[in-house]
Design an enzyme around this catalytic site. Sequence first.
Site, PDB file in Angstrom:
ATOM      1  N   LYS A 180      13.026 -10.785  11.524  1.00  0.00           N
ATOM      2  CA  LYS A 180      14.168 -10.864  12.434  1.00  0.00           C
ATOM      3  C   LYS A 180      14.825  -9.491  12.570  1.00  0.00           C
ATOM      4  O   LYS A 180      15.169  -8.868  11.574  1.00  0.00           O
ATOM      5  CB  LYS A 180      15.165 -11.893  11.918  1.00  0.00           C
ATOM      6  CG  LYS A 180      14.566 -13.293  11.776  1.00  0.00           C
ATOM      7  CD  LYS A 180      15.474 -14.256  11.062  1.00  0.00           C
ATOM      8  CE  LYS A 180      15.676 -13.870   9.607  1.00  0.00           C
ATOM      9  NZ  LYS A 180      16.432 -14.884   8.843  1.00  0.00           N
ATOM     10  N   THR A 212      28.565 -15.431  13.418  1.00  0.00           N
ATOM     11  CA  THR A 212      27.119 -15.485  13.186  1.00  0.00           C
ATOM     12  C   THR A 212      26.779 -15.889  11.750  1.00  0.00           C
ATOM     13  O   THR A 212      25.663 -15.677  11.298  1.00  0.00           O
ATOM     14  CB  THR A 212      26.479 -14.114  13.483  1.00  0.00           C
ATOM     15  OG1 THR A 212      27.129 -13.108  12.692  1.00  0.00           O
ATOM     16  CG2 THR A 212      26.607 -13.753  14.963  1.00  0.00           C
ATOM     17  N   GLY A 214      25.426 -17.822   8.849  1.00  0.00           N
ATOM     18  CA  GLY A 214      24.436 -18.881   8.688  1.00  0.00           C
ATOM     19  C   GLY A 214      23.311 -18.878   9.707  1.00  0.00           C
ATOM     20  O   GLY A 214      22.532 -19.830   9.758  1.00  0.00           O
ATOM     21  N   THR A 215      23.197 -17.812  10.487  1.00  0.00           N
ATOM     22  CA  THR A 215      22.142 -17.798  11.507  1.00  0.00           C
ATOM     23  C   THR A 215      20.748 -17.856  10.875  1.00  0.00           C
ATOM     24  O   THR A 215      19.865 -18.541  11.396  1.00  0.00           O
ATOM     25  CB  THR A 215      22.242 -16.553  12.406  1.00  0.00           C
ATOM     26  OG1 THR A 215      22.337 -15.382  11.575  1.00  0.00           O
ATOM     27  CG2 THR A 215      23.442 -16.613  13.311  1.00  0.00           C
ATOM     28  N   GLY A 216      20.532 -17.140   9.764  1.00  0.00           N
ATOM     29  CA  GLY A 216      19.213 -17.144   9.128  1.00  0.00           C
ATOM     30  C   GLY A 216      18.840 -18.504   8.568  1.00  0.00           C
ATOM     31  O   GLY A 216      17.717 -18.987   8.770  1.00  0.00           O
ATOM     32  N   CYS A 217      19.775 -19.133   7.863  1.00  0.00           N
ATOM     33  CA  CYS A 217      19.547 -20.484   7.322  1.00  0.00           C
ATOM     34  C   CYS A 217      19.242 -21.456   8.455  1.00  0.00           C
ATOM     35  O   CYS A 217      18.302 -22.254   8.388  1.00  0.00           O
ATOM     36  CB  CYS A 217      20.785 -20.981   6.573  1.00  0.00           C
ATOM     37  SG  CYS A 217      21.385 -19.917   5.265  1.00  0.00           S
TER      38      CYS A 217
END
Length: 271
Positions: A180, A212, A214-217
């Site tokens: 990412k 933004t 928690g975008t990865g989770c």
Amino acid sequence: MQAHPINGRVLIVAGSDSGGGAGIQADIKAVSALNAFAMTAIAALTAQNTTGVYGVLPVDPAFVALQMKVVLEDLGADSIKIGMLANAAVIEAVAGEYEERAINVPLVVDPVMVSKSGHFLLEPDAVQTLRKRLLPHAELVTPNLPEAEALTNIPVRNLDDMRRAAEMIRTFGPKAVLLKGGHLEDERLCDLLLTEDGEEVFEGRRIHTPHTHGTGCTLASAIAAGIAQGLGVRDSVARARAYVDEAIRSAPGFGHGHGPLNHLHTVRPFP
């Protein structure tokens, strides 16, 4: 109102976020919003909100494994998503349970190491354990750029660096890598998907917002939902990116720091 039948079982092994924006809480929301069924093995507790992480309490490794065992024996799983595991002992326990009970279940590994506020969520000596014990089993691993640098020791400053890092991560054993690119400064966002069949670059415009957290989770869990529902990795990534993009655009604006997404933008009001 006609309800859609739930499709796909996702076991999430990750840490809890008391602020509700990341971790297990985000994972459950994302999987549910995409009409799959979320189950959990909680690997750590955190005291956190939008401004930072104020405490981390790892769960006993044997109890993390027990949560996985009882879920897999009874409900089963169509995919497993790995998030924050905190330390090497928990990683070993999770890997052992996966190898014993779920070795053929597609595994999505989000190598969570640092929170949005800069707090380390994985002990430094655990990075090698993660690399050796879980990445070889992964259908897909979803690092951001700092996580990719920690896994490879390759500084990542542009798309060519992303390619080199993703290629090295693939040598650790995962079938596919989604690297990412959100930490780059460019207005154009690039995520690089590297699979056995080659690479694909997903592009989008940067959304200027502090919301933004928690975008990865959320992205990794949304991908795991797609895989559980029978979508291929590429199509699961494409749908998950579209879902997260709208979740950021419609974020509720809560908190004084990095605020949460609108995970439930797919859900219609109940009549």
